[in-house]
Design a protein around this motif. Sequence first.
Motif, PDB file in Angstrom:
ATOM      1  N   LEU A  13       1.071  -1.184   0.098  1.00  0.00           N
ATOM      2  CA  LEU A  13      -0.156  -0.059   0.014  1.00  0.00           C
ATOM      3  C   LEU A  13       0.869   1.473   0.244  1.00  0.00           C
ATOM      4  N   ARG A  14       0.925   1.999  -1.145  1.00  0.00           N
ATOM      5  CA  ARG A  14       1.766   3.006  -1.347  1.00  0.00           C
ATOM      6  C   ARG A  14       0.904   4.458  -1.280  1.00  0.00           C
ATOM      7  N   PHE A  15       1.444   5.430  -0.394  1.00  0.00           N
ATOM      8  CA  PHE A  15       0.926   6.775  -0.412  1.00  0.00           C
ATOM      9  C   PHE A  15       1.834   7.805  -1.099  1.00  0.00           C
ATOM     10  N   THR A  16       1.424   8.521  -1.814  1.00  0.00           N
ATOM     11  CA  THR A  16       2.345   9.699  -2.703  1.00  0.00           C
ATOM     12  C   THR A  16       1.528  10.926  -2.431  1.00  0.00           C
ATOM     13  N   PHE A  17       2.305  11.686  -1.795  1.00  0.00           N
ATOM     14  CA  PHE A  17       1.922  13.072  -1.662  1.00  0.00           C
ATOM     15  C   PHE A  17       2.650  14.267  -2.278  1.00  0.00           C
ATOM     16  N   PRO A  18       2.055  15.075  -2.967  1.00  0.00           N
ATOM     17  CA  PRO A  18       2.828  16.196  -3.470  1.00  0.00           C
ATOM     18  C   PRO A  18       2.993  17.105  -2.663  1.00  0.00           C
ATOM     19  N   LEU A  19       4.404  17.802  -2.738  1.00  0.00           N
ATOM     20  CA  LEU A  19       4.822  18.900  -1.687  1.00  0.00           C
ATOM     21  C   LEU A  19       5.451  19.949  -2.439  1.00  0.00           C
ATOM     22  N   PRO A  20       5.739  21.170  -1.747  1.00  0.00           N
ATOM     23  CA  PRO A  20       6.542  22.097  -2.396  1.00  0.00           C
ATOM     24  C   PRO A  20       8.141  21.750  -2.671  1.00  0.00           C
ATOM     25  N   GLU A  21       8.473  22.441  -3.363  1.00  0.00           N
ATOM     26  CA  GLU A  21       9.954  21.839  -3.729  1.00  0.00           C
ATOM     27  C   GLU A  21      10.731  22.134  -2.422  1.00  0.00           C
ATOM     28  N   ILE A  22      11.914  21.120  -2.249  1.00  0.00           N
ATOM     29  CA  ILE A  22      12.672  21.053  -1.129  1.00  0.00           C
ATOM     30  C   ILE A  22      14.022  21.316  -1.640  1.00  0.00           C
ATOM     31  N   LEU A  23      14.567  21.625  -2.746  1.00  0.00           N
ATOM     32  CA  LEU A  23      15.964  22.040  -2.971  1.00  0.00           C
ATOM     33  C   LEU A  23      16.374  23.075  -2.362  1.00  0.00           C
ATOM     34  N   SER A  24      15.721  24.236  -2.160  1.00  0.00           N
ATOM     35  CA  SER A  24      16.031  25.310  -1.769  1.00  0.00           C
ATOM     36  C   SER A  24      16.207  25.332  -0.036  1.00  0.00           C
ATOM     37  N   GLN A  25      15.697  23.969   0.392  1.00  0.00           N
ATOM     38  CA  GLN A  25      15.644  23.948   2.041  1.00  0.00           C
ATOM     39  C   GLN A  25      16.360  22.830   2.396  1.00  0.00           C
ATOM     40  N   TYR A  26      17.412  22.550   1.523  1.00  0.00           N
ATOM     41  CA  TYR A  26      18.418  21.548   1.662  1.00  0.00           C
ATOM     42  C   TYR A  26      19.040  21.536   3.201  1.00  0.00           C
ATOM     43  N   GLN A  27      19.422  22.639   3.674  1.00  0.00           N
ATOM     44  CA  GLN A  27      20.032  22.833   4.905  1.00  0.00           C
ATOM     45  C   GLN A  27      19.056  22.291   6.081  1.00  0.00           C
TER      46      GLN A  27
END
Length: 956
Positions: A286-300
Amino acid sequence: MFSPRYWTFILIVLAAFGYSMFRISQSPDLIVSPADAYSYRYMELENGLKVMLVRTPEADKASAALSVNVGSMDDPKGREGLAHFLEHMLFLGTEPFPEPDEYQQFIKQNGGSHNAFTSYAQTTYFFDVDNEKLSGALERFAPFFISPTFDEAYVDREKNAVHAEYSANLKEDGRRIFSAQKMAMNPEFTFSSFSTGNLDTLSDREDSKIRDELISFYQTHYSSDRMTLVIAGDYELDQLGNKARQLFSDIPERDVHFERPDVPVFVPEQLPLDMHIKPVKEIRELRFTFPLPEILSQYQYKPVQLLSNLIGHEGDGSILALLKKKGWAESLSAGRSLSTHHASTMVVGIGLTKSGLLHQEEITSILMEYIDLIRTNGIPDYIKEEQRMLNEMTFRFQEHGPISNYTTRLSSNMLIFPVEDTIYGDYRSEPAPDELLKKYLSGLNADNMLRVLIAPGVDTDTTDPWYGTEIKIRPSDYQKPETSEWTGALHLPKANPFVPENLETAPGEASDTPELVTSDNGYQLWYYPEHEFDAPRAQVLIDLKVPAIKDSAEQRVLARLYARTVTEALNTYSYPASLAGLNYRLSATSDGLEIAVSGYFDKLPVLLDQIFTEMKNMDISNEEFDRYQASLVRALENNLKARPYQRTLADLKSWIIEPSFSDTDLLPVVTSATEDALEQFAAQLGNTISVTTYVHGTLSAETANAIGAITQKYYPANTITDTASKLLKAPAEQFQQPVSQDHPDKVMTLYLQGTDTSDLSRAEAGLLAQMISSPYYQYMRTEQQLGYIVFATAYPQKSVPGLLFIVQSPTATPEEMMNHSRIFFRDYEGKLETMSDEEFALFQEGLITRLTENPKNMGEKAANFWADLSTGRYTFDTRQAIADQVGNITKTQILNLYRRAVLNNEWSWLLFEKGGEVNDMTPLNTLDRTSLEQFTVPEYPLPAVKNPAAATDDRK
């Protein structure tokens, strides 16, 4: 607030780090671990190419990797797979080196390897090679990005190779599920497109030839300012920089302005959705996928990593712990799935039991309730700080692996992180602000969810056009329960008791090889004090040999069920240890059980003691036994559905090793196993047993003895056993055996078995394989287009040399594969005869480099020693001894071996095929295996015990 224990931990870690988590490299602001012996320099060429130079002192191998900010999501509409096809084509000739096998032949002959991959947002090319040959490799590598020829003949041929790669994956559930899930996504989101390519998407059309489109794509997407290059080797940084300027400055900086559209992953208002996918193998998830805002800019801050770690936690109070208690799940994973500059997704995958299939709504509500728990209570500071400190500790004691893996990672990181964080960015983990976490938590809700059930027999109504996977997509019918059933069963993890507090290293006196500390009545304790890799880590390997397991299929099945039972019982306890960098594995072997514990050594004895306690007190319910038994049946059945060449290899090994039991042999034994038999197995485990314990690390001899004492406390050795399986010596004739499987591809696996076990014979076979590998690939795959999976390699088994030739094809029959192989074999004799002494010497040097390459980390070093210890080669010199022989081999010796083994059939030929018989080969089932001779494995005397007063020596 932090507890006193956490303040103590932080002070200890800071003291161990010398109040410096990092050092600055020769490039201003580039953050480097203080444990890292490499030197770095960043530079940017006039054409905009970003370059990282890495000096690797005393390294045997050099490497380079180049990443292009172009991937499959940039494919033109209707030309799906074009970026991937371009990746293939760049290997097949450039203006300075037009021959299609020049690059790979040079790399192979000089002890290296090469590859490339196309992901959705980047394409990366990389190689490693003998350090002294870096210049020659770069000279052949750089023209990929300056002057590829796109030879029309190979454009046509390589389309077939791409199609063969596609065909080889038609029954692979990973690819099928990946492709099927895209059908639920927004078709305008380019990630959702077909990425591999096949003969339909890459064919010539009336108004367009694929070669023209290939060149156009190259010229409009491959620009130097969209590329990152890493060059690593044992050279001064100035030398590496000069090479970069000399060879890569001519990469064109083109006027490239393509933009990836900022569109949502799913069509607005489309979610929530439910989806069914029918797999080939017995998979229940059973697999759940949630679209989210981009995270590249929040890598720290790593907000998605922090949330994933909590959702994916397996300790007390976790989602998985509750689901296992209910008997509904076997596994759970959580993490980022995709990440672009505009969007990301988090995926939670739950491996279901059969019972779990009946409780999807409850499982969904448990997941949602745990997320609500995080959202309502927030994440405590100690959890944020723990993650930060563990990431910093991993960075502080950073270990290197294969150099090509490292250059590939750095070139990818340069596309994402600021220069200063090229290395540190993967580890940088500042406490995430609550407002930032709320932003991502808000996307983890039932109205923003694609819920996918992957299981046999699910209801479907359509198919994925690329892989034929049966699916169904519909609006979700999940309804949140009005009242919670799980209050009190779920809670956030407590402070991790396995976070190390002692980070002081204190190895004993340095030694070249492991030392035998104890040898007494079937018990051996070996110790290696690690001085080369100065980190507070250890590797402990324990081999429990049980004679009954070798000869009995029933005992082997019970051993696997036993290992699974103990591992499951320990999971809640041991999971925090894994988060703190301390891992273990309990596995059944062909002659017993093996325990491996590795990581920070501070709490290692505590974990090991608990492992043995659970082994001694194994307890299993009827429901658990049924579940583990069914899981093992499923695993064996799924093995039978592996790729065709993998199936032939499994059958080959099963036939030549005695005793051995194939997956087909074991299946009925598993189904007839009983809970009583398993409990009896556990109770009798120590009755007749020999034990080898190997302790490797920066810990003292006293600590090593204490670890050995734990083993002896629970499982004292009481017998000297010789349980090793043997290798059958097949007659010097040509035999074949069919393999049946539901897969469209056909395959031939041809094994040529050597005639003795000497180091010289292994060296000769290894050198011949080194020489023949690239030409065989070039002829069978590039010229004859027989398949995507093609290779020739050395295949030693239990000290017996061997050669292996494999071809898997969507079209050719095994008869055609063998005919072409024989043509190649005949023609290659002439190439061997006319090979220059200089070229022959290059192959020798390349193989010697591979054999004598220094280990890159403590784990690799321990594994090399353990390999020799497991086979009883107490000189610990297998690789060096074979390398010494390689250096003395003459071309005449290789030519004579080739004629004996390949042309005159003085070695046994065993062909395992799927897709049709081969003429003039005898059925393998006409041989009586019980009457065949077995190879004798070389024996080596035990060394003297280091401290004879401490133990009795039982050498014979």
